[in-house]
Design a protein around this motif. Structure first.
Motif, PDB file in Angstrom:
ATOM      1  N   MET A   1       0.834  -1.180   0.000  1.00  0.00           N
ATOM      2  CA  MET A   1       0.000   0.000   0.000  1.00  0.00           C
ATOM      3  C   MET A   1       0.885   1.252   0.000  1.00  0.00           C
ATOM      4  O   MET A   1       1.866   1.345   0.721  1.00  0.00           O
ATOM      5  CB  MET A   1      -0.907   0.008   1.224  1.00  0.00           C
ATOM      6  CG  MET A   1      -1.835   1.177   1.262  1.00  0.00           C
ATOM      7  SD  MET A   1      -2.995   0.979   2.627  1.00  0.00           S
ATOM      8  CE  MET A   1      -3.774   2.541   2.553  1.00  0.00           C
ATOM      9  N   SER A   2       0.530   2.227  -0.797  1.00  0.00           N
ATOM     10  CA  SER A   2       1.304   3.461  -0.904  1.00  0.00           C
ATOM     11  C   SER A   2       1.100   4.328   0.323  1.00  0.00           C
ATOM     12  O   SER A   2      -0.012   4.531   0.789  1.00  0.00           O
ATOM     13  CB  SER A   2       0.871   4.232  -2.144  1.00  0.00           C
ATOM     14  OG  SER A   2       1.121   3.467  -3.301  1.00  0.00           O
ATOM     15  N   THR A   3       2.209   4.854   0.835  1.00  0.00           N
ATOM     16  CA  THR A   3       2.124   5.755   1.978  1.00  0.00           C
ATOM     17  C   THR A   3       2.509   7.181   1.610  1.00  0.00           C
ATOM     18  O   THR A   3       2.371   8.077   2.429  1.00  0.00           O
ATOM     19  CB  THR A   3       3.046   5.272   3.115  1.00  0.00           C
ATOM     20  OG1 THR A   3       4.387   5.198   2.618  1.00  0.00           O
ATOM     21  CG2 THR A   3       2.603   3.912   3.634  1.00  0.00           C
ATOM     22  N   GLY A   4       3.020   7.373   0.385  1.00  0.00           N
ATOM     23  CA  GLY A   4       3.399   8.709  -0.062  1.00  0.00           C
ATOM     24  C   GLY A   4       2.175   9.600  -0.229  1.00  0.00           C
ATOM     25  O   GLY A   4       1.097   9.146  -0.580  1.00  0.00           O
ATOM     26  N   ILE A   5       2.366  10.871   0.022  1.00  0.00           N
ATOM     27  CA  ILE A   5       1.300  11.868  -0.054  1.00  0.00           C
ATOM     28  C   ILE A   5       1.214  12.424  -1.474  1.00  0.00           C
ATOM     29  O   ILE A   5       2.229  12.663  -2.115  1.00  0.00           O
ATOM     30  CB  ILE A   5       1.595  13.034   0.926  1.00  0.00           C
ATOM     31  CG1 ILE A   5       1.727  12.520   2.354  1.00  0.00           C
ATOM     32  CG2 ILE A   5       0.547  14.135   0.815  1.00  0.00           C
ATOM     33  CD1 ILE A   5       0.479  11.894   2.917  1.00  0.00           C
ATOM     34  N   ILE A   6      -0.010  12.651  -1.950  1.00  0.00           N
ATOM     35  CA  ILE A   6      -0.239  13.300  -3.243  1.00  0.00           C
ATOM     36  C   ILE A   6      -0.777  14.697  -2.973  1.00  0.00           C
ATOM     37  O   ILE A   6      -1.863  14.859  -2.430  1.00  0.00           O
ATOM     38  CB  ILE A   6      -1.239  12.508  -4.109  1.00  0.00           C
ATOM     39  CG1 ILE A   6      -0.699  11.120  -4.410  1.00  0.00           C
ATOM     40  CG2 ILE A   6      -1.535  13.273  -5.413  1.00  0.00           C
ATOM     41  CD1 ILE A   6      -1.693  10.216  -5.120  1.00  0.00           C
TER      42      ILE A   6
ATOM     43  N   LEU B   1      10.666  12.782  -3.211  1.00  0.00           N
ATOM     44  CA  LEU B   1       9.649  13.711  -3.673  1.00  0.00           C
ATOM     45  C   LEU B   1       9.758  13.836  -5.185  1.00  0.00           C
ATOM     46  O   LEU B   1      10.832  14.128  -5.706  1.00  0.00           O
ATOM     47  CB  LEU B   1       9.818  15.097  -3.039  1.00  0.00           C
ATOM     48  CG  LEU B   1       8.908  16.208  -3.588  1.00  0.00           C
ATOM     49  CD1 LEU B   1       7.436  15.908  -3.298  1.00  0.00           C
ATOM     50  CD2 LEU B   1       9.305  17.561  -3.013  1.00  0.00           C
ATOM     51  N   LEU B   2       8.643  13.609  -5.857  1.00  0.00           N
ATOM     52  CA  LEU B   2       8.576  13.782  -7.306  1.00  0.00           C
ATOM     53  C   LEU B   2       7.610  14.915  -7.591  1.00  0.00           C
ATOM     54  O   LEU B   2       6.455  14.876  -7.163  1.00  0.00           O
ATOM     55  CB  LEU B   2       8.089  12.499  -7.990  1.00  0.00           C
ATOM     56  CG  LEU B   2       7.849  12.601  -9.500  1.00  0.00           C
ATOM     57  CD1 LEU B   2       9.141  12.900 -10.250  1.00  0.00           C
ATOM     58  CD2 LEU B   2       7.216  11.313 -10.017  1.00  0.00           C
TER      59      LEU B   2
ATOM     60  N   ASP C   1       6.523  11.044  -1.903  1.00  0.00           N
ATOM     61  CA  ASP C   1       5.478  12.053  -2.039  1.00  0.00           C
ATOM     62  C   ASP C   1       5.493  12.569  -3.473  1.00  0.00           C
ATOM     63  O   ASP C   1       6.540  12.575  -4.127  1.00  0.00           O
ATOM     64  CB  ASP C   1       5.724  13.224  -1.084  1.00  0.00           C
ATOM     65  CG  ASP C   1       5.606  12.825   0.377  1.00  0.00           C
ATOM     66  OD1 ASP C   1       4.887  11.855   0.683  1.00  0.00           O
ATOM     67  OD2 ASP C   1       6.242  13.489   1.216  1.00  0.00           O
ATOM     68  N   VAL C   2       4.336  13.008  -3.954  1.00  0.00           N
ATOM     69  CA  VAL C   2       4.219  13.507  -5.323  1.00  0.00           C
ATOM     70  C   VAL C   2       3.457  14.828  -5.284  1.00  0.00           C
ATOM     71  O   VAL C   2       2.433  14.942  -4.605  1.00  0.00           O
ATOM     72  CB  VAL C   2       3.475  12.510  -6.241  1.00  0.00           C
ATOM     73  CG1 VAL C   2       3.385  13.042  -7.665  1.00  0.00           C
ATOM     74  CG2 VAL C   2       4.160  11.145  -6.230  1.00  0.00           C
ATOM     75  N   ILE C   3       3.982  15.809  -6.005  1.00  0.00           N
ATOM     76  CA  ILE C   3       3.291  17.087  -6.180  1.00  0.00           C
ATOM     77  C   ILE C   3       2.923  17.206  -7.650  1.00  0.00           C
ATOM     78  O   ILE C   3       3.771  17.056  -8.528  1.00  0.00           O
ATOM     79  CB  ILE C   3       4.169  18.283  -5.764  1.00  0.00           C
ATOM     80  CG1 ILE C   3       4.518  18.205  -4.279  1.00  0.00           C
ATOM     81  CG2 ILE C   3       3.458  19.607  -6.088  1.00  0.00           C
ATOM     82  CD1 ILE C   3       5.480  19.281  -3.810  1.00  0.00           C
TER      83      ILE C   3
END
Length: 171
Positions: free
Chosen positions: A1-6, A105-106, A136-138
């Protein structure tokens, strides 16, 4: 499961979306995180800022896969078709970066415009985001597709601010 923030930063052209994303990227660098920025729809005009970005390597890397020196909307239909290939290469690279854990971070600058202009379907962007694991992705762009809004952890809508500046010395 992804834990990175969008995170999504959307709003009018010229409202500071890219600058806001760059500020977040600099904060991440200050925290010792690895950052990758991929720009879309801006053409290959990065030469003007390249020296600044080069000083931030290897912790921060900037990519622009497009070859034209003009904005996408200013290109002829034939040039746009060619640029679509380059844009897909950029999206494939984004997926690779997230899949391999190459960064913390991407930033996908103006990527929402790819969906808005019909260059790629929202599903393509969503499949890239699914690869993020702990990164995390912005995402930035003018319009926010509903499908992307559903997966975003935070959405910020910015507007062009105009203000009246009064120079007290000028009376």
């Amino acid at each position: 499961m992804s834990t990175g923030i969008i995170d999504v930063i959307c709003g009018e052209k010229g409202s500071g979306k890219s600058s806001m994303a760059l500020g977040r990227a600099l904060q991440a660098l200050n925290q010792g995180r690895q950052v990758v920025i991929i720009q879309f729809l801006k053409g290959n005009r990065k030469q003007e800022n390249l020296e600044f970005y080069k000083r931030l390597e290897p912790e921060m890397k900037l990519f622009c896969f497009e070859k034209a020196e003009r904005y996408f909307e200013d290109l002829t239909p034939e040039e746009q078709q060619e640029e679509c290939i380059n844009i897909r290469n950029g999206l494939n690279y984004a997926k690779k970066v997230l899949s391999t854990g190459e960064c913390d971070l991407l930033v996908l600058d103006e990527v929402l415009g790819l969906v808005d202009q019909g260059i790629v379907p929202a599903e393509t962007l969503l499949s890239i985001l699914e690869c993020r694991d702990s990164a995390d992705v912005i995402l930035t762009g003018n319009a926010l597709p509903e499908a992307v809004a559903h997966v975003a952890d935070r959405v910020e809508k910015v507007a062009v601010l105009t203000e009246l500046v009064i120079d007290k010395d000028q009376g």
